[in-house]
Design a protein around this motif. Structure first.
Motif, PDB file in Angstrom:
ATOM      1  N   VAL A 187       0.847  -1.186   0.000  1.00  0.00           N
ATOM      2  CA  VAL A 187       0.000   0.000   0.000  1.00  0.00           C
ATOM      3  C   VAL A 187       0.888   1.243   0.000  1.00  0.00           C
ATOM      4  N   VAL A 188       0.645   2.133  -0.947  1.00  0.00           N
ATOM      5  CA  VAL A 188       1.336   3.419  -0.994  1.00  0.00           C
ATOM      6  C   VAL A 188       0.306   4.506  -0.724  1.00  0.00           C
ATOM      7  N   VAL A 189       0.562   5.304   0.279  1.00  0.00           N
ATOM      8  CA  VAL A 189      -0.296   6.430   0.639  1.00  0.00           C
ATOM      9  C   VAL A 189       0.467   7.700   0.286  1.00  0.00           C
ATOM     10  N   ILE A 190      -0.109   8.518  -0.583  1.00  0.00           N
ATOM     11  CA  ILE A 190       0.547   9.748  -1.025  1.00  0.00           C
ATOM     12  C   ILE A 190      -0.187  10.934  -0.416  1.00  0.00           C
ATOM     13  N   SER A 191       0.478  11.605   0.508  1.00  0.00           N
ATOM     14  CA  SER A 191      -0.075  12.805   1.133  1.00  0.00           C
ATOM     15  C   SER A 191       0.422  14.003   0.334  1.00  0.00           C
ATOM     16  N   THR A 192      -0.506  14.696  -0.317  1.00  0.00           N
ATOM     17  CA  THR A 192      -0.100  15.758  -1.239  1.00  0.00           C
ATOM     18  C   THR A 192      -0.052  17.145  -0.616  1.00  0.00           C
ATOM     19  N   SER A 193      -0.481  17.261   0.628  1.00  0.00           N
ATOM     20  CA  SER A 193      -0.423  18.563   1.288  1.00  0.00           C
ATOM     21  C   SER A 193       1.031  18.952   1.522  1.00  0.00           C
ATOM     22  N   LEU A 194       1.318  20.210   1.377  1.00  0.00           N
ATOM     23  CA  LEU A 194       2.671  20.693   1.639  1.00  0.00           C
ATOM     24  C   LEU A 194       2.874  21.046   3.112  1.00  0.00           C
ATOM     25  N   ARG A 195       1.813  20.907   3.897  1.00  0.00           N
ATOM     26  CA  ARG A 195       1.900  21.168   5.329  1.00  0.00           C
ATOM     27  C   ARG A 195       1.877  19.847   6.085  1.00  0.00           C
ATOM     28  N   MET A 243       7.209   7.218  -8.641  1.00  0.00           N
ATOM     29  CA  MET A 243       6.562   6.428  -9.680  1.00  0.00           C
ATOM     30  C   MET A 243       6.889   4.941  -9.539  1.00  0.00           C
ATOM     31  N   ALA A 244       8.137   4.627  -9.253  1.00  0.00           N
ATOM     32  CA  ALA A 244       8.540   3.227  -9.095  1.00  0.00           C
ATOM     33  C   ALA A 244       7.769   2.568  -7.963  1.00  0.00           C
ATOM     34  N   LYS A 245       7.523   3.301  -6.890  1.00  0.00           N
ATOM     35  CA  LYS A 245       6.773   2.755  -5.753  1.00  0.00           C
ATOM     36  C   LYS A 245       5.298   2.560  -6.102  1.00  0.00           C
ATOM     37  N   VAL A 246       4.736   3.501  -6.845  1.00  0.00           N
ATOM     38  CA  VAL A 246       3.337   3.390  -7.253  1.00  0.00           C
ATOM     39  C   VAL A 246       3.155   2.207  -8.203  1.00  0.00           C
ATOM     40  N   LEU A 247       4.078   2.015  -9.119  1.00  0.00           N
ATOM     41  CA  LEU A 247       3.986   0.897 -10.060  1.00  0.00           C
ATOM     42  C   LEU A 247       3.968  -0.456  -9.356  1.00  0.00           C
ATOM     43  N   GLN A 248       4.671  -0.572  -8.241  1.00  0.00           N
ATOM     44  CA  GLN A 248       4.772  -1.834  -7.514  1.00  0.00           C
ATOM     45  C   GLN A 248       3.706  -2.012  -6.435  1.00  0.00           C
ATOM     46  N   ALA A 249       2.921  -0.987  -6.189  1.00  0.00           N
ATOM     47  CA  ALA A 249       1.891  -1.056  -5.145  1.00  0.00           C
ATOM     48  C   ALA A 249       0.675  -1.834  -5.628  1.00  0.00           C
ATOM     49  N   ASP A 250       0.001  -2.488  -4.701  1.00  0.00           N
ATOM     50  CA  ASP A 250      -1.294  -3.112  -4.980  1.00  0.00           C
ATOM     51  C   ASP A 250      -2.418  -2.104  -4.787  1.00  0.00           C
ATOM     52  N   VAL A 251      -2.197  -1.187  -3.836  1.00  0.00           N
ATOM     53  CA  VAL A 251      -3.189  -0.175  -3.473  1.00  0.00           C
ATOM     54  C   VAL A 251      -2.500   1.173  -3.441  1.00  0.00           C
ATOM     55  N   VAL A 252      -3.157   2.182  -4.023  1.00  0.00           N
ATOM     56  CA  VAL A 252      -2.656   3.558  -3.978  1.00  0.00           C
ATOM     57  C   VAL A 252      -3.736   4.420  -3.334  1.00  0.00           C
ATOM     58  N   LEU A 266     -11.560  10.600  11.073  1.00  0.00           N
ATOM     59  CA  LEU A 266     -10.264   9.952  11.305  1.00  0.00           C
ATOM     60  C   LEU A 266     -10.463   8.454  11.532  1.00  0.00           C
ATOM     61  N   ARG A 267     -11.473   8.098  12.264  1.00  0.00           N
ATOM     62  CA  ARG A 267     -11.778   6.680  12.488  1.00  0.00           C
ATOM     63  C   ARG A 267     -12.202   6.019  11.169  1.00  0.00           C
ATOM     64  N   GLU A 268     -12.983   6.743  10.367  1.00  0.00           N
ATOM     65  CA  GLU A 268     -13.410   6.214   9.064  1.00  0.00           C
ATOM     66  C   GLU A 268     -12.203   5.962   8.160  1.00  0.00           C
ATOM     67  N   ALA A 269     -11.230   6.871   8.179  1.00  0.00           N
ATOM     68  CA  ALA A 269     -10.013   6.684   7.376  1.00  0.00           C
ATOM     69  C   ALA A 269      -9.253   5.455   7.856  1.00  0.00           C
ATOM     70  N   TYR A 270      -9.173   5.262   9.162  1.00  0.00           N
ATOM     71  CA  TYR A 270      -8.521   4.082   9.743  1.00  0.00           C
ATOM     72  C   TYR A 270      -9.220   2.808   9.266  1.00  0.00           C
ATOM     73  N   GLU A 271     -10.522   2.780   9.345  1.00  0.00           N
ATOM     74  CA  GLU A 271     -11.295   1.599   8.934  1.00  0.00           C
ATOM     75  C   GLU A 271     -11.164   1.351   7.436  1.00  0.00           C
ATOM     76  N   MET A 272     -11.155   2.410   6.647  1.00  0.00           N
ATOM     77  CA  MET A 272     -10.978   2.265   5.206  1.00  0.00           C
ATOM     78  C   MET A 272      -9.626   1.624   4.915  1.00  0.00           C
ATOM     79  N   GLY A 273      -8.591   2.091   5.597  1.00  0.00           N
ATOM     80  CA  GLY A 273      -7.262   1.514   5.425  1.00  0.00           C
ATOM     81  C   GLY A 273      -7.220   0.066   5.883  1.00  0.00           C
ATOM     82  N   LYS A 274      -7.894  -0.232   6.958  1.00  0.00           N
ATOM     83  CA  LYS A 274      -7.904  -1.580   7.498  1.00  0.00           C
ATOM     84  C   LYS A 274      -8.576  -2.567   6.555  1.00  0.00           C
ATOM     85  N   ASN A 275      -9.461  -2.060   5.720  1.00  0.00           N
ATOM     86  CA  ASN A 275     -10.230  -2.920   4.815  1.00  0.00           C
ATOM     87  C   ASN A 275      -9.740  -2.937   3.380  1.00  0.00           C
ATOM     88  N   VAL A 276      -8.531  -2.470   3.145  1.00  0.00           N
ATOM     89  CA  VAL A 276      -8.044  -2.481   1.745  1.00  0.00           C
ATOM     90  C   VAL A 276      -7.872  -3.892   1.221  1.00  0.00           C
TER      91      VAL A 276
END
Length: 177
Positions: free
Chosen positions: A4-12, A70-79, A167-177
Motif C-alpha cells: 500500500v502506498v499512501v501519497i499525502s499531497t499537502s505541503l503542510r 513512480m517506481a513505488k506506485v507501479l509496484q503497489a497493490d493499493v494507492v 479519522l476513524r473512518e479513514a482508519y477503517e478504510m485503510g484496514k479494509n483495503v
C-alpha cells in the motif's frame, strides 16, 4: 498482504488531509499490509515539460523525486491519495505529480485499488471535481479503479480534523483495503 502506498499531497506536515493519510496508513498496517506513506511536503517535483521523452524511456527525463515515487506506485497493490481541496479541485502538487507520472502509461503496473481522502472548508459537494480528476487518471490504467473516497468538510484551520469521526473512518478504510 498487500503493498500500500499512501501519497499525502499537502505541503503542510500534519495538515488535515495528512492526518487522514496517517490514519488510513495506520489501519492498513493494522491489517498486516506493507505500507509506505509518501509526503510531498519535502519532495522536489517539477512541472511536466510535455517532451514525451518518458514514453520512450519509461521514466521522466527530469532529475527530481518523481521517478522514485513512480517506481513505488507501479509496484503497489493499493494507492491512496490524500489531498486538501482548493477551489473545488485537488491540490496543485497532486495534479503536477499525476501529470509527471505519464511515464507509467505504457508500463506494467500492479495497483488495482485506488482511494482518495479529501478535506476542505466547504461542504459535501466540494470533492466531486477532484474525484473526477483522479478518475481520469485511473481510467488510463484499465486494471485499476477508484474504490473508495472519504471527505471531511468544515475543516478550515490547521488540525481542525482532530476529534472528528472521519479519522476513524479513514482508519477503517485503510484496514479494509
Amino acid at each position: 498482504m498487500k503493498r500500500v502506498v499512501v501519497i499525502s499531497t499537502s505541503l503542510r506536515h500534519g495538515s488535515n488531509s495528512d492526518m487522514l493519510a496517517d490514519k488510513f496508513a495506520e489501519g492498513a498496517r493494522a491489517a498486516g499490509n506493507d505500507v509506505e506513506k509518501i509526503s510531498l511536503s519535502q519532495k522536489d517535483i517539477q512541472f511536466c515539460k510535455g517532451c514525451l521523452g518518458c514514453q520512450k524511456l519509461g521514466r521522466c527525463v527530469i532529475g527530481d523525486d518523481v521517478n522514485d515515487i513512480m517506481a513505488k506506485v507501479l509496484q503497489a497493490d493499493v494507492v491512496c491519495w490524500a489531498t486538501p481541496i482548493y477551489y473545488y479541485e485537488m491540490s496543485g502538487q497532486m495534479k503536477t505529480l499525476i501529470d509527471r507520472m505519464n511515464a507509467m502509461y505504457k508500463q506494467d503496473y500492479q495497483f488495482r485499488d485506488v482511494y482518495m481522502l479529501t478535506t476542505a472548508a466547504d461542504d459535501e459537494q466540494t470533492p466531486k471535481r477532484a474525484e473526477a480528476g483522479l478518475t481520469g487518471w485511473t481510467d488510463c490504467y484499465p486494471k485499476s479503479r477508484l474504490v473508495g473516497t472519504l471527505f471531511c468538510g468544515g475543516v478550515d484551520e490547521a488540525r481542525a480534523i482532530e476529534g472528528s469521526a472521519k479519522l476513524r473512518e479513514a482508519y477503517e478504510m485503510g484496514k479494509n483495503v
